[in-house]
Design a protein around this motif. Structure first.
Motif, short mmCIF file in Angstrom:
data_model
loop_
_atom_site.label_atom_id
_atom_site.label_comp_id
_atom_site.label_asym_id
_atom_site.label_seq_id
_atom_site.Cartn_x
_atom_site.Cartn_y
_atom_site.Cartn_z
N GLU A 1 34.50 13.53 35.33
CA GLU A 1 35.64 13.87 34.49
C GLU A 1 35.93 12.76 33.49
OE1 GLU A 1 35.46 16.13 38.06
OE2 GLU A 1 35.64 13.94 37.85
N GLU A 2 35.81 11.52 33.92
CA GLU A 2 36.03 10.38 33.03
C GLU A 2 34.91 10.27 32.00
OE1 GLU A 2 38.41 7.17 35.78
OE2 GLU A 2 36.30 7.60 36.28
N GLN A 3 33.69 10.61 32.39
CA GLN A 3 32.59 10.61 31.43
C GLN A 3 32.85 11.67 30.36
OE1 GLN A 3 30.71 8.17 31.53
NE2 GLN A 3 30.17 7.61 33.61
N ALA A 4 33.31 12.85 30.78
CA ALA A 4 33.60 13.92 29.83
C ALA A 4 34.67 13.47 28.83
CB ALA A 4 34.05 15.18 30.57
N GLU A 5 35.64 12.71 29.31
CA GLU A 5 36.70 12.22 28.42
C GLU A 5 36.14 11.28 27.36
OE1 GLU A 5 41.03 9.94 28.76
OE2 GLU A 5 39.98 10.62 30.56
N ARG A 6 35.13 10.51 27.72
CA ARG A 6 34.49 9.61 26.75
C ARG A 6 33.94 10.38 25.56
NH1 ARG A 6 29.59 6.94 28.91
NH2 ARG A 6 29.67 5.84 26.92
N PHE A 7 33.45 11.57 25.83
CA PHE A 7 32.77 12.35 24.80
C PHE A 7 33.62 13.52 24.30
CE2 PHE A 7 29.46 10.51 27.62
CZ PHE A 7 28.89 9.64 26.70
N THR A 8 34.92 13.36 24.39
CA THR A 8 35.84 14.38 23.88
C THR A 8 35.53 14.65 22.40
OG1 THR A 8 37.60 13.75 25.40
CG2 THR A 8 38.26 14.91 23.41
N GLY A 9 35.51 15.92 22.06
CA GLY A 9 35.21 16.30 20.68
C GLY A 9 33.81 16.84 20.50
N LEU A 10 32.94 16.54 21.44
CA LEU A 10 31.59 17.10 21.39
C LEU A 10 31.56 18.43 22.13
CD1 LEU A 10 29.36 13.96 22.12
CD2 LEU A 10 30.33 14.74 19.94
N SER A 11 30.79 19.35 21.62
CA SER A 11 30.68 20.66 22.26
C SER A 11 29.57 20.64 23.31
CB SER A 11 30.36 21.72 21.21
OG SER A 11 30.00 22.95 21.83
N LYS A 12 29.83 21.31 24.42
CA LYS A 12 28.80 21.42 25.47
C LYS A 12 27.59 22.22 24.97
CE LYS A 12 31.19 19.13 28.51
NZ LYS A 12 31.93 19.75 29.61
N ASP A 13 27.77 22.91 23.84
CA ASP A 13 26.66 23.66 23.26
C ASP A 13 25.81 22.80 22.33
OD1 ASP A 13 27.40 26.07 24.51
OD2 ASP A 13 28.85 26.50 22.91
N ASP A 14 26.29 21.60 22.02
CA ASP A 14 25.55 20.71 21.12
C ASP A 14 24.27 20.20 21.76
OD1 ASP A 14 27.39 20.83 19.04
OD2 ASP A 14 28.50 19.07 19.71
N GLU A 15 23.30 19.92 20.92
CA GLU A 15 22.14 19.15 21.36
C GLU A 15 22.49 17.69 21.12
OE1 GLU A 15 17.71 18.16 19.65
OE2 GLU A 15 18.37 20.24 19.59
N ILE A 16 22.38 16.87 22.15
CA ILE A 16 22.77 15.46 22.07
C ILE A 16 21.52 14.59 22.15
CG2 ILE A 16 24.28 13.65 22.94
CD1 ILE A 16 25.85 16.12 22.22
N ILE A 17 21.33 13.75 21.15
CA ILE A 17 20.22 12.79 21.15
C ILE A 17 20.81 11.40 21.32
CG2 ILE A 17 18.35 11.77 19.80
CD1 ILE A 17 18.16 14.46 18.30
N VAL A 18 20.36 10.68 22.35
CA VAL A 18 20.85 9.32 22.57
C VAL A 18 19.74 8.31 22.27
CG1 VAL A 18 22.59 9.98 24.28
CG2 VAL A 18 20.29 9.42 25.05
N TYR A 19 20.16 7.18 21.72
CA TYR A 19 19.22 6.09 21.50
C TYR A 19 19.95 4.76 21.66
CZ TYR A 19 20.91 5.00 16.73
OH TYR A 19 21.67 4.62 15.64
N CYS A 20 19.18 3.68 21.73
CA CYS A 20 19.74 2.34 21.85
C CYS A 20 18.82 1.40 21.08
CB CYS A 20 19.88 1.94 23.32
SG CYS A 20 18.34 2.08 24.26
N GLY A 21 18.52 0.24 21.64
CA GLY A 21 17.61 -0.67 20.98
C GLY A 21 16.15 -0.31 21.22
N SER A 22 15.82 -0.03 22.49
CA SER A 22 14.42 0.25 22.81
C SER A 22 14.25 1.32 23.87
CB SER A 22 13.72 -1.04 23.26
OG SER A 22 14.31 -1.55 24.45
N GLY A 23 15.25 2.19 24.04
CA GLY A 23 15.11 3.30 24.96
C GLY A 23 15.44 2.99 26.39
N VAL A 24 16.15 1.88 26.62
CA VAL A 24 16.51 1.49 27.98
C VAL A 24 18.00 1.73 28.23
CG1 VAL A 24 16.58 -0.40 29.66
CG2 VAL A 24 14.65 -0.22 28.06
#
Length: 285
Positions: free
Chosen positions: A219-242
């Motif tokens: 539930e707290e993780q969902a709150e972090r991403f408030t505003g994003l739709s569960k239907d969205d495709e989400i692509i995550v990245y960082c510095g080198s994929g870790v």
């Protein structure tokens, strides 16, 4: 259900049948430190998985694939078999980097089609030592007869070209998991260019934990991403994929079904000077 488990839970499973413990400690700035720390003391029976040598493939001269390219599936499968991980083995991974390195292993196992449970030790080896649980300096022998058969789940992986084509598309959200100063391009200690992929919004992966290091609830993780739709495709990245992998799992726990990792991440993107780069903030959805 969270995939982080406390030290007492792990202690109860030491030596359990069909369970493998993996030490993934690693410092990006001091690559040999993890192995040395493991040799000095680790959870009894744990095998060591080195980010550079076991959980990544060889670096390419042009920087393609980033600083930690994905390993070849057959090579990774052979390594997993040597440490006793088959397709249905229960795996417990730990590090001392907030779960980032352990999450890289967990993501690789998901990509490889592993069907067993994978858990991460909450608080890492520090939490284990803090309660004076047993440690060992003895490295277990390689396992014979265990075969891991890859069944790649490529739907959770995207390439540089895919990301480039996704910029600005409706229904696709790109999340930069690095700390804000790197995202904004104010500093860049490791890669060829400073900034972020156009359109990417910033959700620092460390925010998946409370200030005391405890992993947040779904539930707290969902709150972090408030505003994003569960239907969205989400692509995550960082510095080198870790360090994007904790965000990958946080999103999954929050109920997002279509989450993908840009494995090459910023180190891959910035290796091509022709790729567009943005500095400063972008408004979050």
């Amino acid at each position: 259900m969270t995939y982080f488990k406390k030290a007492n839970w792990v202690l109860e499973r030491l030596g359990a049948e069909n369970t493998v413990i993996v030490d993934t400690r690693y410092l990006l700035t001091e690559p040999e430190t993890g192995r040395k720390s493991y040799e000095e003391a680790h959870i009894p029976g744990a095998y060591y998985a080195d980010l550079s040598h076991d959980l990544s493939g060889p670096k390419r001269p042009n920087g393609e694939g980033g600083r930690h390219p994905l390993p070849e599936p057959e090579v990774l499968a052979a390594f997993l078999g040597r440490i006793g991980i088959g397709n249905h083995t229960t795996v417990v991974a730990y590090d001392n980097q907030g779960g980032a390195m352990a999450s890289r292993l967990r993501w690789l196992l998901q990509w490889m089609g592993h069907e067993g449970q994978v858990y991460v030790l909450e608080g890492g080896f520090t939490a284990w030592q803090a309660v004076d649980y047993p440690v060992s300096s003895e490295e277990p022998d390689a396992v014979e007869g265990v075969i891991f058969e890859p069944a790649l789940q490529d739907e959770i992986l995207v390439s540089r070209s895919y990301v480039k084509e996704s910029i600005g598309k409706d229904g696709i959200v790109i999340i930069d998991s690095r700390e804000a100063p790197r995202y904004r391009g104010e500093v860049e200690p490791m890669d060829p260019a400073a900034g972020h992929i156009p359109g990417a919004i910033n959700h620092f992966w460390v925010e998946s934990r409370h200030v005391d290091g405890v992993w947040k609830s779904p539930e707290e993780q969902a709150e972090r991403f408030t505003g994003l739709s569960k239907d969205d495709e989400i692509i995550v990245y960082c510095g080198s994929g870790v360090t994007a992998t904790p965000n990958f799992f946080a999103l999954q726990e929050a109920g997002f079904k279509n989450v993908k990792l840009y494995a090459g991440s910023w180190s891959d993107w910035s290796s091509d000077s022709g790729n567009p780069v943005v500095v400063g903030d972008e408004e979050k959805e």
